[in-house]
Design an enzyme around this catalytic site. Structure first.
Site, PDB file in Angstrom:
ATOM      1  N   HIS A   1       5.939  -5.096   1.108  1.00 44.96           N
ATOM      2  CA  HIS A   1       6.173  -4.082   2.140  1.00 44.96           C
ATOM      3  C   HIS A   1       4.889  -3.413   2.612  1.00 44.96           C
ATOM      4  CE1 HIS A   1       5.670  -2.045  -1.589  1.00 44.96           C
ATOM      5  NE2 HIS A   1       5.497  -0.907  -0.926  1.00 44.96           N
ATOM      6  N   ASP A   2       3.762  -3.713   1.973  1.00 43.90           N
ATOM      7  CA  ASP A   2       2.493  -3.128   2.415  1.00 43.90           C
ATOM      8  C   ASP A   2       1.677  -4.108   3.248  1.00 43.90           C
ATOM      9  OD1 ASP A   2       2.890  -0.673   1.184  1.00 43.90           O
ATOM     10  OD2 ASP A   2       2.076  -1.369  -0.723  1.00 43.90           O
TER      11      ASP A   2
ATOM     12  N   ASP B   1      11.561   0.738  -8.281  1.00 39.35           N
ATOM     13  CA  ASP B   1      10.208   1.234  -8.072  1.00 39.35           C
ATOM     14  C   ASP B   1      10.093   2.572  -8.782  1.00 39.35           C
ATOM     15  OD1 ASP B   1       7.661   1.310  -6.648  1.00 39.35           O
ATOM     16  OD2 ASP B   1       8.684   0.103  -5.132  1.00 39.35           O
TER      17      ASP B   1
ATOM     18  N   GLU C   1       1.705  -2.178 -10.163  1.00 37.28           N
ATOM     19  CA  GLU C   1       1.085  -2.464  -8.878  1.00 37.28           C
ATOM     20  C   GLU C   1      -0.418  -2.333  -9.099  1.00 37.28           C
ATOM     21  OE1 GLU C   1       0.876   0.521  -5.948  1.00 37.28           O
ATOM     22  OE2 GLU C   1       0.751  -0.893  -4.300  1.00 37.28           O
TER      23      GLU C   1
ATOM     24  N   ASP D   1       4.424   2.040  -9.337  1.00 37.15           N
ATOM     25  CA  ASP D   1       3.664   2.231  -8.107  1.00 37.15           C
ATOM     26  C   ASP D   1       2.335   2.937  -8.382  1.00 37.15           C
ATOM     27  OD1 ASP D   1       3.702   2.399  -5.045  1.00 37.15           O
ATOM     28  OD2 ASP D   1       3.279   4.463  -5.623  1.00 37.15           O
TER      29      ASP D   1
HETATM   30  C1  NOJ Z   1       1.837   1.697  -3.010  1.00 35.13           C
HETATM   31  C2  NOJ Z   1       3.103   1.367  -2.286  1.00 35.13           C
HETATM   32  O1  NOJ Z   1       3.317  -0.014  -2.357  1.00 35.13           O
HETATM   33  C3  NOJ Z   1       2.936   1.879  -0.883  1.00 35.13           C
HETATM   34  O2  NOJ Z   1       3.968   1.449  -0.040  1.00 35.13           O
HETATM   35  C4  NOJ Z   1       2.861   3.370  -0.940  1.00 35.13           C
HETATM   36  O3  NOJ Z   1       2.637   3.868   0.362  1.00 35.13           O
HETATM   37  C5  NOJ Z   1       1.743   3.832  -1.863  1.00 35.13           C
HETATM   38  N1  NOJ Z   1       1.721   3.112  -3.097  1.00 35.13           N
HETATM   39  C6  NOJ Z   1       1.906   5.277  -2.196  1.00 35.13           C
HETATM   40  O4  NOJ Z   1       2.988   5.465  -3.040  1.00 35.13           O
END
Ligand code: NOJ
Length: 578
Positions: free
Chosen positions: A350-351, A128, A284, A230
């Protein structure tokens, strides 16, 4: 001597050609083959995978211990969420040293051992890369905030308070939704699209960009095989910070994503770093529309390999979702990339809360079947599949009794923001229980021992009590377990290039329970049938479909009479076609 050098050179050339070689048979030459298109990616949340030093937090030694497990899944690539030094305001997405490992996770030496162990097993590693922002505890920010004439001042976005309050900017994580934070040391505001401890880096500053490229070289030189960028679509900003229309935050992507300058930064990054290594790159977010998405990944533009869009993953809501809508979204994205460009396919990360609890059915009766069905879906679509740790077991959401049980600051702030704005706390908690991303971060369920074999200490996030039934050991030797089904499905994709590169054609687009599609590559044709419901469904297949062999089935063999099939609840089946 010269001869020996020549032989070594030729041998090296052959090896490198073989490394880049696709595993596909020769006859499929019309498609543009790449290793990262054929790869199955396993996303692993290091904090929750395996703790070896008893501090309740997963670590790199834990990943090393489980490399054979990962290898035996059949996956090709591991994507690790951030493992760099971090004060952990956002579990590593707030980096304080980009060239070091978070103390809880281990050391650089552990990293080297882990990477070596992966490569020895033929597994590649994607890291990442979090460079829309750093931590406020990064040395750059400490310098930057110390005085207005510090050489690092322009590494971040500052607004001098004597000019008045800056125009409103929305923060995704702030409890008030406010992205400017006043700092008294220099009487100025700094910008943070995420939390107050994640100040945004100023990409207009070439020094910042060069720092990032150096960081990327540092890891690529160590041998990492790719980067997941990211929040990168947010890095370009109009630094005059004009007023945006009232209410813009409801559609903030239009104002934040892929703004002027972004493509230039990516071209520069590609030229400086990505093109110099055999690494894959994935953004992302895929911008505001198909054009943005194409521009990010169009090979001729030399920016990135892949992007991932959120349209699909965002569909499941606490009050349900429409399968017709889901099919429509995935089909539209596929057709937009049918001729050019490449996509990522995923239903979890993970989100998000757990895939089976959102898109499937996590009741005891249907959990296994629906979780296998979802994996069949991800692994039979065109695009690179991203499979999230634990989903191979059918891990589910957990019940949080109150907001205090949730460590994630973003979820907590979101909850308090909604409640402060008048939402009913009980209703809000229901939404949190369905969608909180900590649902998807609970510790990996290895066995029935204390804390599911994840740690001997108190885990950083509670372990799902259902680990007594859902765990690796229980599934390892059961031939039709979720785990073994997942392995079979991964293997099926590897054995059948049509599942990677084949054209996609949807059948029955308006059917409310069935998702059906054909994949075609030259003479190879397969049919994927997925019953996304609790009902038995009779489906009359079109006349031009002629079933040949069943390639995989998550339940009992299909009953087929006169091209009519009977699909059991959550049945997933793939047939080769004549
Ligand atoms: C996206 C990431 O997937 C997430 O987990 C993170 O909190 C935010 N970007 C900020 O970096």
């Amino acid at each position: 001597m010269k001869k020996i050098a020549l032989i070594i050179f030729i041998a090296a050339l052959i090896i490198s050609c073989n490394n880049n070689k696709s595993t596909l048979p020769k006859e499929t030459t019309s498609v543009d083959k790449k290793w990262w298109k054929e790869a199955v990616i396993y996303q692993l949340y290091p904090r929750s995978f395996k703790d070896t030093d008893g501090d309740g937090v997963g670590d790199l030694k834990g990943i090393i211990e489980k490399l054979d497990y990962i290898k035996n899944l059949g996956v090709d690539v591991v994507w690790l969420n951030p493992i760099y030094s971090s004060p952990n305001d956002d579990n590593g997405y707030d980096i304080s040293d980009y060239r070091n490992i978070m103390q809880e996770f281990g050391t650089l030496a552990d990293f080297d051992t882990m990477l070596k162990g992966m490569h020895e097993r033929g597994i590649k590693l994607v890291m990442d890369l979090v460079v829309n922002h750093s931590s406020d505890e990064h040395e750059w920010f400490k310098q930057s905030k110390s005085s207005r004439d510090n050489p690092y001042r322009n590494y971040y976005h500052w607004w001098p308070a004597e000019k008045g309050k800056p125009n409103y900017r929305y923060s995704l994580f702030d409890v008030k939704g406010e992205a400017w934070k006043y700092d008294s040391i220099t009487n100025a505001y700094y910008l943070h699209y995420f939390s107050q401890k994640q100040p945004d880096l100023n990409w207009e500053n070439p020094k910042v960009r060069n720092e990032v490229y150096d960081i990327m070289r540092f890891w690529a030189d160590k041998g990492v095989d790719g980067f997941r960028l990211d929040a990168f679509q947010f890095v370009a900003k109009d630094t005059t910070f004009p007023k945006l229309p009232d209410g813009f935050e409801k559609d903030f992507m239009q104002y934040y994503a892929v703004q002027d300058g972004l493509h230039d930064y990516l071209k520069e990054m590609n030229e400086q770093v990505l093109s110099k290594y055999d690494v894959m790159s994935v953004a992302e977010g895929a911008g505001r529309n198909f054009k943005d998405a194409h521009d990010l990944v169009d090979e001729n533009r030399k920016e990135l390999n892949m992007a991932y869009a959120f349209d699909g993953v965002g569909i499941a809501q606490h009050d349900g979702y429409s399968l017709v809508h889901l099919k429509d979204v995935f089909s539209r994205w596929d057709s937009a990339f049918a001729k050019k460009g490449w996509l990522s396919v995923f239903l979890a990360n993970h989100d998000q809360a757990r895939m089976v609890s959102r898109f499937g059915n996590d009741s005891p009766q249907f959990r296994e079947a629906s979780s296998k069905l979802l994996n069949t879906f991800i692994l039979s679509m065109r695009g690179t599949p991203y499979c999230y740790y634990g989903d191979e077991l059918g891990m589910t959401n957990i019940e949080f009794n109150s907001i205090d049980e949730i460590p994630d600051n973003a979820t907590r702030n979101g909850y308090y923001k909604a409640v402060n704005e008048g939402a009913d706390p009980v209703e809000q908690m229901k939404i949190v229980n369905f969608s909180a991303r900590d649902n998807g971060r609970t510790p990996m369920q290895w066995d029935t021992s204390i804390n599911a074999g994840f740690t001997t200490n108190t885990p950083w996030l509670k372990v799902n009590p259902n680990h007594n039934e859902i765990n690796v050991t229980a599934q390892e030797n059961v031939s039709n377990s979720c785990l073994n089904y997942f392995r079979k499905m991964v293997q099926l994709r590897k054995d059948n290039p049509v599942l990677v590169y084949g054209d996609y054609q949807q059948l029955f687009p308006k059917h409310e329970q069935i998702y059906a599609y054909k994949r075609t590559l030259n003479d190879e044709k397969v049919l994927v049938l997925l019953n996304f419901s609790e009902k038995e469904i009779h489906l009359q297949l079109p006349k031009d479909i002629s079933l040949k062999n069943e390639l995989i089935n998550n339940l009992e063999p299909l009953t087929v009479t006169d091209n009519k099939v009977l699909l059991k609840p959550y049945q997933a089946v793939i047939y080769s076609l004549k």
